[in-house]
Design an enzyme around this catalytic site. Sequence first.
Site, short mmCIF file in Angstrom:
data_model
loop_
_atom_site.label_atom_id
_atom_site.label_comp_id
_atom_site.label_asym_id
_atom_site.label_seq_id
_atom_site.Cartn_x
_atom_site.Cartn_y
_atom_site.Cartn_z
N GLY A 165 -92.28 14.37 18.62
CA GLY A 165 -92.07 13.25 19.72
C GLY A 165 -90.65 13.96 20.40
O GLY A 165 -90.38 13.44 21.41
N ASP A 174 -115.72 -7.69 14.15
CA ASP A 174 -116.57 -7.71 15.35
C ASP A 174 -115.77 -7.72 16.76
O ASP A 174 -116.62 -7.44 17.59
CB ASP A 174 -117.49 -8.83 15.37
CG ASP A 174 -118.54 -8.62 14.18
OD1 ASP A 174 -118.60 -7.89 13.48
OD2 ASP A 174 -118.96 -10.01 13.92
N GLN A 203 -100.63 17.01 14.36
CA GLN A 203 -101.63 17.46 15.39
C GLN A 203 -102.77 17.70 15.09
O GLN A 203 -103.74 18.08 15.73
CB GLN A 203 -100.81 18.66 15.97
CG GLN A 203 -99.67 18.48 17.10
CD GLN A 203 -99.25 19.77 17.59
OE1 GLN A 203 -98.66 20.63 16.86
NE2 GLN A 203 -99.15 19.78 18.84
#
Length: 738
Positions: free
Chosen positions: A545, A137, A635
């Site tokens: 990266g 929650d 991607q």
Amino acid sequence: MNAAVRAVVRTALSAGAEPFAIMEGWIGAINGGDSIRPMKWASVSSILNKGGTVIGSARSDEFRTYEGRTRATKNLLEQGIDRLIVIGGDGSLSGADEFRREWAQQLEGLVESGEVSAELAAAHPELTLVGLVGSIDNDLVGTDMTIGADTALDRIVTAMDQITSTAASHQRTFIIEVMGRHCGYLPLMAAVAGGADYVFTPEAPAHPGWQQDVCARLQEGRDAGRRESLILVAEGARDTEGKDVTTQDIAEALKDGLGEDARISILGHVQRGGSPSAYDRWMSTLLGYAAAQELLSPQAYGQACILGVRHNRVTRLDLEQAVINTRSVQKMIDSGDYVAAKKARGNTFFEMSQIFHVLSDPPDEANPASAPRVGILHAGGLAPGMNTAARAAVRMGINRGWNMVGIDGSWQGLADDRIRELTWSDVEGWAFDGGAELGTRREIPPVESYYAIGRAIERNRLDALLVIGGFNAYLAVMQMSQERSRFPALAIPTVLIPASIDNNLPGAELAIGADTALNNAVWALDRIKESAAASKRCFVAEAMGRKCGYLALMSGIASGAEYVYINEEPLTLGQLSEDSVILRESFEQGRRLLLVVMNEETSTHYNRSFIAKAFEAAGENLFDVRDSALGYIQQGGAPTPFDRLLATRLVHAGLNSLEESLSSGAAEALYVGMDSHEITARPIEDMPRDVDMNARRPKKQWWLSMYPIIEVVSLENAKMSVRKVPILTADQTQENEK
């Protein structure tokens, strides 16, 4: 929860402590015996990708009694346990704190009854407690996220995406009930990320006449061209009189007001299940690592605290005060102070409750042709979430009274006048699609094209630009900004929104697309580990990266990789040789799989193929070696809820900056990002100061402090690293960095 348990066990072992697991919650503490089990390194192997918790969890009525806690005290003492890490909600944590406070009294009683010796009691005079909040929650005040919330949100939004296709096909309304008995985080964030039309949360009770309001809002959406309608309802939704608002109540309201038979879908416990998200793996690993450090600190002995998350850092919270603050939200709701209740949930919650209405409510009429014209353009590599950002920009811009213009094909598209007006309904559904509807290109426009771009800006009467993209987008804006004296038409307000799976942009600790790419990488690494289960294998996987190791490190932590090689931590031949020896020894001792993750430009000397061959030579047929680049899978796909929400928040901040520039007449170029404190906007002239231009990454990268965790939680017999992960609060961040 499993990621936290794994990190606690292995960090404790690395520090020379003896960890135990109390099975099935407090029931295990009361039962004792085999329910309190010593944990070894292998006890928590192969659990990162599993949902639930391998040590079990259960409510215990007996622990609520003093006698039950007496039995728990005795059983813990028999194992020499006087330090506890408790993972649970505010009820579990407050109960644990009560147990800690009465520890001395319990010892006294056990000694008097002869059940425990005075010597044993004297050796453990205090109980130390560290709490980690496990709650889908996300209801604890003081922490940005709780363990499990990100995964639950992902389950909800995935279900919404699938329901949307059905609803659109039949032009139907779906009413979806999600968890959130006392906190509206899940329904509100899912409503923003999943494109719902209406949402009911505990923090905003339904006012009298809500039935007519729902019908009117849905009808406006249909009149604007929307084929489907989604309504999200928290299980704890009520009206201002305290009466429950159920899915059936809403369905009856739609039947009476619109003559429509809505479909009801209750997601239930599917929200709790399944493999955890990448965030819930790496952040829970960090929390477990920090919790073990905190628990073993001499200063913490006899104390209690909660470790939470603020701006991707671990923060220490006073347990009692955190529980009081959390429970005070319901009091605010009961007293009718709904604004205070929303603000108590945090800035993001309050901000999103306002943004939701802008994204879901169609405008009454089109803005005049004389209104400011703002162009939206993508540049640089593709990042999941670009469509979400463009959709948010169009709808928020229209709400501000602007005319929003889409530019197809990046900078060249602008020069070629490939420009179209975008209306509220034109971007319906964009938030949920991967790719980029406006297209994107990596090329940085040469100086020779600046004149054509400037003329296109004048011809199309663009008053401002919102550029959504990666490093090349930033370079392009910086270079064009430097040439404004020669090309005056370029001197219009421009704001950059960070969107890059590389997560290498200045002023932005997280860029749009990085979370999706990370989840894609972890999904692929999970499959790789499964494929190697039938043989003895070392697998070398390469993440994207370039020279930024974010994807490699975070996917390595989240997937349980033994080695992670990144450009920021130079790889030497000596280290490679040492790792080869350890690798061989571990296979000789029975290991069946070892995972190595590296980023694509880890080293100029040692690429993926070289590392694989080095390990293969060390193995001498004891195990085989495979290597692969994870590639463009990182991607692809629909953006994660995190990326959708991040895109929405960053665009909101970017449009605020554009509005200020348009009002003041300033023609500055800014880049927007979220740092450790808040969302900021900085002038593009600051970019060389913030960035290592050769490596194309920020000079300061917050996530690098987590690099030592790999050694501690993934390599058996490792010793606690000197480079401990700092425990930071928002107020302490700057001082600790100093």
